[in-house]
Structure formats: C-alpha cells, structure tokens
Design a protein around this motif. Structure first.
Motif, short mmCIF file in Angstrom:
data_model
loop_
_atom_site.label_atom_id
_atom_site.label_comp_id
_atom_site.label_asym_id
_atom_site.label_seq_id
_atom_site.Cartn_x
_atom_site.Cartn_y
_atom_site.Cartn_z
N TYR A 119 0.83 -1.20 0.00
CA TYR A 119 0.00 0.00 0.00
C TYR A 119 0.87 1.26 0.00
O TYR A 119 0.65 2.18 -0.78
N GLY A 120 1.88 1.31 0.87
CA GLY A 120 2.74 2.48 0.96
C GLY A 120 3.52 2.74 -0.32
O GLY A 120 3.62 3.89 -0.77
N VAL A 121 4.07 1.69 -0.92
CA VAL A 121 4.82 1.85 -2.17
C VAL A 121 3.90 2.34 -3.29
O VAL A 121 4.26 3.23 -4.07
N THR A 122 2.68 1.83 -3.34
CA THR A 122 1.73 2.26 -4.37
C THR A 122 1.34 3.72 -4.19
O THR A 122 1.27 4.47 -5.16
N VAL A 123 1.08 4.13 -2.96
CA VAL A 123 0.69 5.52 -2.69
C VAL A 123 1.83 6.47 -3.05
O VAL A 123 1.62 7.50 -3.72
N ILE A 124 3.04 6.16 -2.64
CA ILE A 124 4.19 7.03 -2.95
C ILE A 124 4.44 7.09 -4.45
O ILE A 124 4.67 8.18 -5.01
N ALA A 125 4.37 5.95 -5.13
CA ALA A 125 4.57 5.93 -6.58
C ALA A 125 3.49 6.73 -7.29
O ALA A 125 3.78 7.50 -8.22
N MET A 126 2.26 6.62 -6.84
CA MET A 126 1.16 7.35 -7.48
C MET A 126 1.30 8.86 -7.24
O MET A 126 1.05 9.64 -8.15
N LEU A 127 1.72 9.26 -6.04
CA LEU A 127 1.93 10.69 -5.79
C LEU A 127 3.02 11.26 -6.68
O LEU A 127 2.87 12.36 -7.25
N ILE A 128 4.10 10.53 -6.83
CA ILE A 128 5.20 11.00 -7.68
C ILE A 128 4.75 11.08 -9.13
O ILE A 128 5.01 12.08 -9.82
N LEU A 129 4.05 10.06 -9.60
CA LEU A 129 3.57 10.07 -10.99
C LEU A 129 2.55 11.18 -11.23
O LEU A 129 2.56 11.81 -12.29
N GLU A 130 1.66 11.43 -10.27
CA GLU A 130 0.66 12.48 -10.43
C GLU A 130 1.30 13.86 -10.56
O GLU A 130 0.81 14.71 -11.29
N HIS A 131 2.38 14.09 -9.84
CA HIS A 131 3.01 15.40 -9.90
C HIS A 131 3.99 15.54 -11.05
O HIS A 131 4.42 16.65 -11.35
N CYS A 132 4.32 14.44 -11.71
CA CYS A 132 5.24 14.52 -12.85
C CYS A 132 4.54 14.50 -14.20
O CYS A 132 5.00 15.14 -15.13
N PHE A 133 3.45 13.76 -14.30
CA PHE A 133 2.81 13.55 -15.61
C PHE A 133 1.32 13.90 -15.54
O PHE A 133 0.63 13.52 -14.60
N THR A 134 0.85 14.59 -16.57
CA THR A 134 -0.57 14.96 -16.63
C THR A 134 -1.45 13.74 -16.82
O THR A 134 -2.53 13.66 -16.24
N ILE A 135 -1.02 12.79 -17.62
CA ILE A 135 -1.82 11.58 -17.84
C ILE A 135 -1.99 10.79 -16.55
O ILE A 135 -3.04 10.20 -16.30
N ALA A 136 -0.97 10.81 -15.71
CA ALA A 136 -1.09 10.13 -14.42
C ALA A 136 -2.07 10.86 -13.51
O ALA A 136 -2.79 10.24 -12.73
#
Length: 145
Positions: free
Chosen positions: A79-96
């Motif tokens: 859960y923690g790895v998924t949340v951190i990865a999703m936060l990073i992707l959301e702030h880097c890419f518009t499609i994310a």
C-alpha cells in the motif's frame, strides 16, 4: 425575613463538586483530541485531493491480492509503495493525474457500494452515487487550481 440557616445550608461549596467538574472537563478535552485529529486529517484530504486519489489508488493492489494470504506487514508495504509511486507520478505527468482522478472516483464508488451488505439496494446505489459525485466535484476543483 432573612433566613441565614437556609441560605448557608443550600450553598454548594464542597471540594468534591469542584474536583468532579475539573475531571469532567479534562476527560472532555481528552475525548475531543482524537475527534479533532480525525477532522483535521479529513480536511487535509479534502483540500489535497491528489493525496486522496493516491491513497485510493493504493487500495487497488490490496483488492487484487486480498485472497493470496499475505500478512498485514506485506500489505502495508504494498500500500505504501503504491501511494508514494502514485503521488510521484501524479506530480510529474498529466496523464497520471487524469488516471489518478479516474481511479480515485472508481475506488470511492466501489468502497461506497461495498459499505454494507445488509442495506437495501436502493440505499447502496444512492450512497454510491453521492460519494462518486462528491469525488468528481472535488477532482474538478483540483483541476481548476
């Protein structure tokens, strides 16, 4: 006319009353602390919908692996790895960010539907609709910033 015995007899000046009122005030304050913490956490998640979307996306691997017999420590790591990865992707890419918003709405809809098995179907669908609309409106507000 003036009855001194009655006046002094009805005075409430005992030590036990002041101690019990102080104890009640302290217990009331201690009970308010967890409520204030929960309300502030909810307020932060509402103001920062990207965190809520990432937290919602973290549930997807847990939904997919719930029947695998993993222990709680492994589930928390996933859960923690998924949340951190999703936060990073959301702030880097518009499609994310777009996918995070869609995933957040779908997970909220799923969780609202699975809230209770004993409620009638109309109530479950109403709760699901209201939860999804609220999440969509919060995501629209997030996108307009």
């Amino acid at each position: 006319m003036w009855d001194e015995d009655k006046f002094f007899f009805n005075r409430h000046d005992s030590v036990s009353d002041s101690v019990s009122s102080s104890a009640a005030g302290a217990l009331g304050g201690l009970a308010a602390i967890p409520l204030a913490l929960v309300l502030s956490a909810v307020g932060i998640l509402i103001m920062r919908i990207d965190i809520l979307n990432a937290a919602s996306a973290g549930f997807i691997p847990l939904f997919l692996t719930r029947n695998m017999g993993l222990d709680s420590k492994t589930c928390l790591i996933i859960y923690g790895v998924t949340v951190i990865a999703m936060l990073i992707l959301e702030h880097c890419f518009t499609i994310a960010k777009i996918l995070g918003s869609i995933i957040g709405c779908l997970v909220v809809a799923f969780l609202c539907y699975e809230l209770s098995d004993v409620t009638p179907m109309n109530t479950r669908l109403t709760i699901t609709g209201v939860g999804t609309v609220i999440t969509i409106l919060l995501n629209i507000r997030f996108w307009k910033r």
